[in-house]
Design a protein around this motif. Structure first.
Motif, PDB file in Angstrom:
ATOM      1  N   THR A  14      24.306  29.981  87.923  1.00 31.21           N
ATOM      2  CA  THR A  14      24.232  31.212  87.143  1.00 31.21           C
ATOM      3  C   THR A  14      23.729  30.928  85.741  1.00 31.21           C
ATOM      4  O   THR A  14      23.963  29.870  85.179  1.00 31.21           O
ATOM      5  CB  THR A  14      25.598  31.921  87.068  1.00 31.21           C
ATOM      6  OG1 THR A  14      26.535  31.022  86.513  1.00 31.21           O
ATOM      7  CG2 THR A  14      26.043  32.370  88.438  1.00 31.21           C
ATOM      8  N   GLY A  15      23.017  31.879  85.206  1.00 31.04           N
ATOM      9  CA  GLY A  15      22.352  31.703  83.921  1.00 31.04           C
ATOM     10  C   GLY A  15      22.691  32.811  82.955  1.00 31.04           C
ATOM     11  O   GLY A  15      23.768  33.405  83.023  1.00 31.04           O
ATOM     12  N   PRO A  16      21.749  33.112  82.067  1.00 34.72           N
ATOM     13  CA  PRO A  16      21.983  34.110  81.018  1.00 34.72           C
ATOM     14  C   PRO A  16      22.165  35.506  81.618  1.00 34.72           C
ATOM     15  O   PRO A  16      21.694  35.768  82.722  1.00 34.72           O
ATOM     16  CB  PRO A  16      20.694  34.047  80.198  1.00 34.72           C
ATOM     17  CG  PRO A  16      19.667  33.507  81.135  1.00 34.72           C
ATOM     18  CD  PRO A  16      20.385  32.571  82.054  1.00 34.72           C
ATOM     19  N   PRO A  17      22.838  36.391  80.893  1.00 34.26           N
ATOM     20  CA  PRO A  17      23.024  37.740  81.410  1.00 34.26           C
ATOM     21  C   PRO A  17      21.703  38.506  81.471  1.00 34.26           C
ATOM     22  O   PRO A  17      20.853  38.341  80.611  1.00 34.26           O
ATOM     23  CB  PRO A  17      23.980  38.386  80.408  1.00 34.26           C
ATOM     24  CG  PRO A  17      23.868  37.590  79.170  1.00 34.26           C
ATOM     25  CD  PRO A  17      23.464  36.195  79.581  1.00 34.26           C
ATOM     26  N   CYS A  18      21.575  39.336  82.476  1.00 35.18           N
ATOM     27  CA  CYS A  18      20.429  40.235  82.576  1.00 35.18           C
ATOM     28  C   CYS A  18      20.550  41.252  81.451  1.00 35.18           C
ATOM     29  O   CYS A  18      21.589  41.890  81.301  1.00 35.18           O
ATOM     30  CB  CYS A  18      20.441  40.934  83.933  1.00 35.18           C
ATOM     31  SG  CYS A  18      19.242  42.277  84.035  1.00 35.18           S
ATOM     32  N   PRO A  19      19.493  41.416  80.623  1.00 35.79           N
ATOM     33  CA  PRO A  19      19.588  42.335  79.483  1.00 35.79           C
ATOM     34  C   PRO A  19      19.665  43.802  79.910  1.00 35.79           C
ATOM     35  O   PRO A  19      19.981  44.659  79.096  1.00 35.79           O
ATOM     36  CB  PRO A  19      18.317  42.066  78.681  1.00 35.79           C
ATOM     37  CG  PRO A  19      17.405  41.322  79.577  1.00 35.79           C
ATOM     38  CD  PRO A  19      18.214  40.698  80.663  1.00 35.79           C
ATOM     39  N   TYR A  20      19.392  44.082  81.169  1.00 37.82           N
ATOM     40  CA  TYR A  20      19.388  45.479  81.620  1.00 37.82           C
ATOM     41  C   TYR A  20      20.706  45.897  82.255  1.00 37.82           C
ATOM     42  O   TYR A  20      21.138  47.028  82.103  1.00 37.82           O
ATOM     43  CB  TYR A  20      18.233  45.715  82.596  1.00 37.82           C
ATOM     44  CG  TYR A  20      16.913  45.309  81.994  1.00 37.82           C
ATOM     45  CD1 TYR A  20      16.269  46.133  81.069  1.00 37.82           C
ATOM     46  CD2 TYR A  20      16.339  44.075  82.292  1.00 37.82           C
ATOM     47  CE1 TYR A  20      15.079  45.749  80.471  1.00 37.82           C
ATOM     48  CE2 TYR A  20      15.144  43.683  81.698  1.00 37.82           C
ATOM     49  CZ  TYR A  20      14.526  44.516  80.793  1.00 37.82           C
ATOM     50  OH  TYR A  20      13.355  44.127  80.187  1.00 37.82           O
ATOM     51  N   CYS A  21      21.344  44.977  82.995  1.00 37.88           N
ATOM     52  CA  CYS A  21      22.569  45.372  83.700  1.00 37.88           C
ATOM     53  C   CYS A  21      23.749  44.462  83.399  1.00 37.88           C
ATOM     54  O   CYS A  21      24.873  44.749  83.801  1.00 37.88           O
ATOM     55  CB  CYS A  21      22.329  45.459  85.204  1.00 37.88           C
ATOM     56  SG  CYS A  21      22.150  43.852  85.983  1.00 37.88           S
ATOM     57  N   GLY A  22      23.498  43.349  82.697  1.00 37.93           N
ATOM     58  CA  GLY A  22      24.600  42.496  82.268  1.00 37.93           C
ATOM     59  C   GLY A  22      25.065  41.449  83.265  1.00 37.93           C
ATOM     60  O   GLY A  22      25.876  40.594  82.938  1.00 37.93           O
ATOM     61  N   GLU A  23      24.537  41.488  84.484  1.00 38.94           N
ATOM     62  CA  GLU A  23      24.917  40.478  85.482  1.00 38.94           C
ATOM     63  C   GLU A  23      24.294  39.132  85.130  1.00 38.94           C
ATOM     64  O   GLU A  23      23.200  39.079  84.557  1.00 38.94           O
ATOM     65  CB  GLU A  23      24.408  40.911  86.857  1.00 38.94           C
ATOM     66  CG  GLU A  23      24.930  42.266  87.274  1.00 38.94           C
ATOM     67  CD  GLU A  23      25.748  42.184  88.531  1.00 38.94           C
ATOM     68  OE1 GLU A  23      26.408  41.134  88.719  1.00 38.94           O
ATOM     69  OE2 GLU A  23      25.704  43.139  89.310  1.00 38.94           O
ATOM     70  N   SER A  24      24.969  38.032  85.494  1.00 38.12           N
ATOM     71  CA  SER A  24      24.406  36.711  85.199  1.00 38.12           C
ATOM     72  C   SER A  24      23.229  36.415  86.123  1.00 38.12           C
ATOM     73  O   SER A  24      23.341  36.552  87.345  1.00 38.12           O
ATOM     74  CB  SER A  24      25.469  35.630  85.392  1.00 38.12           C
ATOM     75  OG  SER A  24      26.460  35.786  84.409  1.00 38.12           O
ATOM     76  N   ALA A  25      22.135  35.993  85.525  1.00 41.66           N
ATOM     77  CA  ALA A  25      20.937  35.659  86.295  1.00 41.66           C
ATOM     78  C   ALA A  25      21.210  34.478  87.220  1.00 41.66           C
ATOM     79  O   ALA A  25      22.076  33.646  86.952  1.00 41.66           O
ATOM     80  CB  ALA A  25      19.790  35.330  85.346  1.00 41.66           C
ATOM     81  N   ILE A  26      20.471  34.413  88.307  1.00 39.81           N
ATOM     82  CA  ILE A  26      20.590  33.291  89.233  1.00 39.81           C
ATOM     83  C   ILE A  26      19.235  32.614  89.384  1.00 39.81           C
ATOM     84  O   ILE A  26      18.189  33.220  89.192  1.00 39.81           O
ATOM     85  CB  ILE A  26      21.118  33.745  90.624  1.00 39.81           C
ATOM     86  CG1 ILE A  26      20.283  34.898  91.177  1.00 39.81           C
ATOM     87  CG2 ILE A  26      22.591  34.146  90.514  1.00 39.81           C
ATOM     88  CD1 ILE A  26      20.713  35.331  92.576  1.00 39.81           C
ATOM     89  N   LEU A  27      19.299  31.322  89.714  1.00 39.14           N
ATOM     90  CA  LEU A  27      18.088  30.509  89.837  1.00 39.14           C
ATOM     91  C   LEU A  27      17.648  30.511  91.303  1.00 39.14           C
ATOM     92  O   LEU A  27      18.401  30.060  92.170  1.00 39.14           O
ATOM     93  CB  LEU A  27      18.394  29.086  89.368  1.00 39.14           C
ATOM     94  CG  LEU A  27      17.232  28.114  89.219  1.00 39.14           C
ATOM     95  CD1 LEU A  27      16.232  28.597  88.183  1.00 39.14           C
ATOM     96  CD2 LEU A  27      17.762  26.733  88.831  1.00 39.14           C
ATOM     97  N   VAL A  28      16.467  31.032  91.557  1.00 45.25           N
ATOM     98  CA  VAL A  28      16.002  31.146  92.947  1.00 45.25           C
ATOM     99  C   VAL A  28      14.531  30.735  93.044  1.00 45.25           C
ATOM    100  O   VAL A  28      13.839  30.608  92.033  1.00 45.25           O
ATOM    101  CB  VAL A  28      16.122  32.603  93.471  1.00 45.25           C
ATOM    102  CG1 VAL A  28      17.568  33.084  93.415  1.00 45.25           C
ATOM    103  CG2 VAL A  28      15.213  33.548  92.691  1.00 45.25           C
ATOM    104  N   ASP A  29      14.075  30.575  94.263  1.00 44.10           N
ATOM    105  CA  ASP A  29      12.652  30.309  94.460  1.00 44.10           C
ATOM    106  C   ASP A  29      11.864  31.597  94.247  1.00 44.10           C
ATOM    107  O   ASP A  29      12.272  32.677  94.665  1.00 44.10           O
ATOM    108  CB  ASP A  29      12.408  29.770  95.874  1.00 44.10           C
ATOM    109  CG  ASP A  29      10.993  29.235  96.002  1.00 44.10           C
ATOM    110  OD1 ASP A  29      10.807  28.026  95.755  1.00 44.10           O
ATOM    111  OD2 ASP A  29      10.078  30.031  96.298  1.00 44.10           O
TER     112      ASP A  29
END
Ligand SMILES: [Zn+2]
Length: 153
Positions: A14-29
């Motif tokens: 998990t990464g930084p929060p999404c600036p639009y919805c606040g969920e933590s970003a995930i690292l994907v292909d």
């Protein structure tokens, strides 16, 4: 309903929060977005319902760190547009690349070079940079030579 990026990948990192919805970003292909892989991206776990993602540093000390903040379609287009016109300044040799970045830093009133990546810019800053660059290209208001000596020496 769409399967989200999180459902498709499990989203272990998990990464930084999404600036639009606040969920933590995930690292994907990146094949999730493009259908084929261009390496990894940080993406909102609710993608495609929340359409926000950003690329990663592909090598070096910050490998796999986000290149900037997650962007939705509108912001991605604005950044692309700003980047393209900015790159024209150094690709046409009006300034060297390093000089062009220092010029951007100065006109955008950004203190640190590291904060001056287009991938960090918000819509307003992209628009501002775009206008500065178009103006520069049209009027050459900053003439070559001004930065012939490194202004930060
Ligand atoms: Zn989101």
């Amino acid at each position: 309903m769409n399967r989200t990026a999180f459902e498709m990948t499990g989203g272990l990192k998990t990464g930084p929060p999404c600036p639009y919805c606040g969920e933590s970003a995930i690292l994907v292909d990146s094949s999730i977005v493009y259908g084929q892989s261009y390496g990894l991206i940080w993406i909102c776990p609710s993608y495609p319902d929340c359409d926000a993602y950003v690329g990663v540093h592909k090598s070096g000390e910050y490998m796999n760190y986000p290149l900037g903040s997650l962007a939705d379609k509108e912001l991605r287009e604005l950044r692309k547009k700003a980047h393209s016109v900015f790159d024209t300044i150094w690709k046409t040799s009006r300034l060297e690349r390093g000089q062009a970045y220092r010029w951007m830093q100065e006109i955008m009133k950004i203190d640190h070079v590291l904060d001056c990546h287009i991938a960090e810019m918000n819509p307003k800053q992209c628009q501002e940079l775009y206008e500065h660059c178009v103006n520069y290209l049209q009027t050459k208001e900053v003439t070559r030579g001004r930065y012939d000596k490194d202004p930060f020496e």
